[in-house]
Structures are given as C-alpha cells and as structure tokens.
Design a protein around this motif. Structure first.
Motif, PDB file in Angstrom:
ATOM      1  N   ARG A  48       0.845  -1.187   0.000  1.00 32.65           N
ATOM      2  CA  ARG A  48       0.000   0.000   0.000  1.00 32.65           C
ATOM      3  C   ARG A  48       0.883   1.240   0.000  1.00 32.65           C
ATOM      4  O   ARG A  48       1.828   1.334   0.781  1.00 32.65           O
ATOM      5  CB  ARG A  48      -0.870   0.006   1.252  1.00 32.65           C
ATOM      6  N   LEU A  49       0.562   2.175  -0.891  1.00 29.99           N
ATOM      7  CA  LEU A  49       1.172   3.500  -0.833  1.00 29.99           C
ATOM      8  C   LEU A  49       0.408   4.289   0.209  1.00 29.99           C
ATOM      9  O   LEU A  49      -0.827   4.265   0.226  1.00 29.99           O
ATOM     10  CB  LEU A  49       1.091   4.203  -2.191  1.00 29.99           C
ATOM     11  N   GLN A  51      -1.193   7.384   1.503  1.00 29.17           N
ATOM     12  CA  GLN A  51      -1.677   8.653   0.983  1.00 29.17           C
ATOM     13  C   GLN A  51      -2.508   9.337   2.055  1.00 29.17           C
ATOM     14  O   GLN A  51      -3.643   8.929   2.266  1.00 29.17           O
ATOM     15  CB  GLN A  51      -2.510   8.442  -0.285  1.00 29.17           C
ATOM     16  N   PRO A  52      -2.003  10.321   2.743  1.00 30.57           N
ATOM     17  CA  PRO A  52      -0.650  10.878   2.647  1.00 30.57           C
ATOM     18  C   PRO A  52       0.345   9.978   3.381  1.00 30.57           C
ATOM     19  O   PRO A  52      -0.062   9.110   4.172  1.00 30.57           O
ATOM     20  CB  PRO A  52      -0.777  12.230   3.349  1.00 30.57           C
ATOM     21  N   PRO A  53       1.632  10.227   3.147  1.00 30.98           N
ATOM     22  CA  PRO A  53       2.645   9.466   3.880  1.00 30.98           C
ATOM     23  C   PRO A  53       2.470   9.649   5.392  1.00 30.98           C
ATOM     24  O   PRO A  53       1.963  10.674   5.853  1.00 30.98           O
ATOM     25  CB  PRO A  53       3.967  10.076   3.406  1.00 30.98           C
ATOM     26  N   PHE A 126       6.214   6.034   3.225  1.00 32.82           N
ATOM     27  CA  PHE A 126       5.380   6.252   2.051  1.00 32.82           C
ATOM     28  C   PHE A 126       4.847   4.963   1.445  1.00 32.82           C
ATOM     29  O   PHE A 126       3.981   4.997   0.567  1.00 32.82           O
ATOM     30  CB  PHE A 126       6.103   7.112   1.002  1.00 32.82           C
ATOM     31  N   CYS A 127       5.328   3.819   1.945  1.00 30.00           N
ATOM     32  CA  CYS A 127       4.859   2.554   1.392  1.00 30.00           C
ATOM     33  C   CYS A 127       5.108   1.431   2.390  1.00 30.00           C
ATOM     34  O   CYS A 127       6.079   1.458   3.137  1.00 30.00           O
ATOM     35  CB  CYS A 127       5.600   2.275   0.083  1.00 30.00           C
TER      36      CYS A 127
END
Length: 187
Positions: A48-49, A51-53, A126-127
């Motif tokens: 998962r990315l 969003q937001p980090p 971020f991921c």
C-alpha cells in the motif's frame, strides 16, 4: 518483464515495483538474468502506498512501541537518532543482536550510524509491502535543504513485537523493491 505475485497476508492491496536492470544493487539478481542493462524488471507484491505518507515521530525510549511495523519504525528511528546503542540493539530480532552489538562496538561505526540518522531530517513512511513474510517499510527523509534520502526497514514479528532484521539483505526481490523505491518505480 518478470512478475511474481505473493499472497496478501498483510491485508494490503498490491503494488508493482519496477526498476531498470542497470540500477539494481545485486549484479547477480535473478530478475536481471538474460536482460540488458536498459531493460526493466518488476515484481507485484502485497502493499500500500500511504496517501498521505505517515510521519515518523521520534519517541523516548520509555515510549518505544513494537506493536505494529509503523510504530516499530518510530522506535527504531528514535533509537538511532539518539545514538542509544543498547536501544538500537534491542530493536533487532534476538538472533541478530550480537552482530549489531559487534558492529556498533566500533566507535567510528557508531558515529557514522548516528550521523546518518541525524541527517535524515523529517522522515515519513510512504509505502508498506511484504517480502517473504517480512513487513517492509519504505521511508523517505527530507533534510532542511530539501535533500531526500530513501531507506527501508525490514521487520519480523517476534514474541516481543515487530523487530528489525537483515534477513532480506541478499534477497533479489528486496533488491528490486529498494531500487524501485529509490528510482520512483512503485505503482
């Protein structure tokens, strides 16, 4: 292109990690076999990315939390930014603590480690992905000058929570994931 799909044990969506062969760290990476340096290789993994980090906030040692990979990342980052060698060693899985202790017993190595972490600036996750049953967090540090540093944390679930491990240091999939993170190839 080479692709592999691993079971989604973390309950995550899937992400594709893509990198150019020439950018891989491991020159004998199996993904690069019979590929030209300009070819791209990829792997699809659960992930998962963010969003937001997710901002990684530093904590005091008494507030260290190993209950989730994301919280463990804050504890690990905090230990390294504090230069607290016993806390850094505690952040590793038990089987790797002696190696960490030996490495950090060299005062120059300990100072390089401290300098590296203190120069990261504001760090965020971020991921998140999974490689061979390990949680892999991709982090980005942005220093006051705007310089970006990418780092990865590989975490294993232990009886005392999520702990850092070097188990994927020689893993071709992990090499591809790290390279994709550094070169903008995460989709």
């Amino acid at each position: 292109m080479t692709a592999a799909l691993v079971s989604c044990r973390l309950g995550l969506d899937s992400l594709t990690f893509q990198a150019q062969v020439a950018n891989l760290h491991r020159r004998n990476n199996s993904f690069a076999k019979n590929k030209a340096p300009t070819d791209f290789v990829e792997v699809t993994l659960p992930g998962r990315l963010m969003q937001p980090p997710i901002a990684v906030n530093t904590v005091e040692r008494s507030q260290a939390d190993w209950s989730t990979p994301e919280r463990a990342a804050g504890s690990i980052l905090s230990a390294n930014m504090a230069g607290d060698v016993p806390w850094i060693i505690e952040s590793y899985v038990p089987a790797e603590r002696d190696a960490a202790r030996r490495q950090l017993s060299d005062s120059m190595a300990a100072q390089r480690n401290l300098d590296y972490f203190r120069n990261l600036g504001q760090v965020d996750i971020f991921c998140r992905t999974e490689v061979r049953g390990f949680a892999v967090l991709l982090l980005r540090g942005v220093d006051p000058d705007g310089d970006v540093t990418f780092l990865t944390m590989v975490l294993a679930k232990t009886g005392s929570g999520w702990r850092q491990t070097n188990s994927l240091a020689d893993d071709d999939t992990f090499d591809l994931v790290q390279t994709a993170a550094r070169t903008g190839g995460v989709h």
